[in-house]
Design a protein around this motif. Sequence first.
Motif, mmCIF file in Angstrom:
data_model
loop_
_atom_site.group_PDB
_atom_site.id
_atom_site.type_symbol
_atom_site.label_atom_id
_atom_site.label_comp_id
_atom_site.label_asym_id
_atom_site.label_seq_id
_atom_site.Cartn_x
_atom_site.Cartn_y
_atom_site.Cartn_z
ATOM 1 N N ALA A 168 0.847 -1.189 0.000
ATOM 2 C CA ALA A 168 0.000 0.000 0.000
ATOM 3 C C ALA A 168 0.889 1.248 0.000
ATOM 4 O O ALA A 168 0.508 2.306 0.483
ATOM 5 N N GLU A 169 2.083 1.059 -0.575
ATOM 6 C CA GLU A 169 3.048 2.168 -0.646
ATOM 7 C C GLU A 169 2.525 3.296 -1.506
ATOM 8 O O GLU A 169 1.868 3.037 -2.511
ATOM 9 N N ILE A 170 2.883 4.512 -1.164
ATOM 10 C CA ILE A 170 2.524 5.632 -2.019
ATOM 11 C C ILE A 170 3.452 5.594 -3.239
ATOM 12 O O ILE A 170 4.664 5.498 -3.076
ATOM 13 N N PRO A 171 2.893 5.642 -4.454
ATOM 14 C CA PRO A 171 3.739 5.604 -5.662
ATOM 15 C C PRO A 171 4.832 6.669 -5.616
ATOM 16 O O PRO A 171 4.605 7.778 -5.127
ATOM 17 N N SER A 211 4.313 10.455 -6.558
ATOM 18 C CA SER A 211 3.473 11.182 -5.607
ATOM 19 C C SER A 211 4.185 11.380 -4.287
ATOM 20 O O SER A 211 4.086 12.428 -3.658
#
Lengths: 180, 315
Positions: free
Chosen positions: A142-145, A148
């Motif tokens: 669920a890492e932030i890309p 971003s």
Amino acid sequence: MASKGKLLQNKESAELFNLVKVCLQCGLCASVCPPTRFLLKDFNARLLSLKMLRKENLSSSKGSLELAWKCFLCFDCSKLCPHNIPLPEVVIKLRMSLLAEGFADKIYMLMEESMKNLLNTGLILPFGRINIRRFIGLPPSAEIPKESLGKIKDILRQLGFEELLSRLSSTYKGGVNEKR
Amino acid sequence: MKNVDEIPDKGSLFVFLGCQAKSRYPGIEYSTLKALKNLGYTPYTSYEEACCGSFANFSGFADFKILIALAGWNIWVAEKYSKNIVTVCDTCYGAFLRVLKNIKENQSMLEVEKALGSLNIKPDWNVNIFHVAEVFYRAKDKILEQQKISLEGVKVAVHYGCHYMKSSPEKVLGNSEDPGFLEELVSKLGGEVVEYGEKHLCCGVKLNISSLKNPKLSTNVTKAKLKSMKEAGANLIVVTCPACLYTFDEFARNEKLKKFSLPVLHISELVGLVLGFDVLKELALQSHFTPITLPQIEDYLKNWRMIRFKGKVLT
């Protein structure tokens, strides 16, 4: 060792005073406040407001310094206050000053990792239960890309969050600025 | 006071997950999305969402402008999908409302918009914030239509959570002293709602700075809450916030405190349960520390330890 600055400069004292100046000391806040109920001697919401009204020098007694950290930020007090005094905001401002001026060693140590997490990953807690996520069919990460995340970090940097953490690190860990 | 008609009954929603749900209870993510879909909504999520910033602000590290900036980022991400933002966490809900309430007068707005604007991020602050519990209440008739599992025999203690009830009381659905909507939903689903003395008490928030520094204080508050619920006859707690969920759930980890613990479900997990979602493959109840000992799902949870520690699934 923390290098202690001066706690609550005039401007900050005035700000806190302004937030509570209509306080009548009615005690409704203390009647519902969980830490007040469960700690009795060691914390009292009404007393906290009184100290701000008196612009007390909080560094004069250890008990006073501890006050700010006991609040649950449950907003029981502000909901009930007949004058809508935002006591939670007072607590937050007090905490910021205590931290910045070197009066919160243990707090810094407890929170350092979470704050660095926020700065480096955009999340205060790392996402977890990866095996269960996979098992139920959610994306395991669920890492932030990256792109971003770069923007979020830039925004935090522009608004001084990175600098604050650096400063706190040198205040509490003495000069060693960890840069990841 | 929020009116039930203000809550959307269909259409697109952006579900803001928050750090807690993603960290410990993946079933909340899964169940919220599937349940909302089944109830006729088009829910979206995005891992582009950042932390709401509450924890950093509450602990005295991040000042209000950081909160505004993070809300701005999250709103900008959300509005690509929908103007209706739905949170599964009370604290995230509180953060959005705190920001939106204060942006007009806040002196840091210029600075924040400049920082966001420098990266071409221009959020339209005109969004609607809801809590998923409110949306489920709005869709209660559809839940009843699709209900597969009854809550008969389940005695529920409802806990709304402080940041829903108290940080913006003017936005509570119903009476801010006693919202009542989750109680109504639980009753309609066949469960019995128990009223308990400590209903308005904070859960004890295992995770906030006060509790990290004074763990005994937190434990005593949670214990008082649980005792009150047990005395009233509850056999299940329903919460609206993953932090409250963790606080109650975690009690079972401690040998000395285990005897006080009660099974606890997040509202999204409860709705998923009654809609017949798979307890392990969809609700992921194995991620809870306190076994959910409801007769309705007894078969699944017979071998609680096996499921938790060895990942074996009963056929």
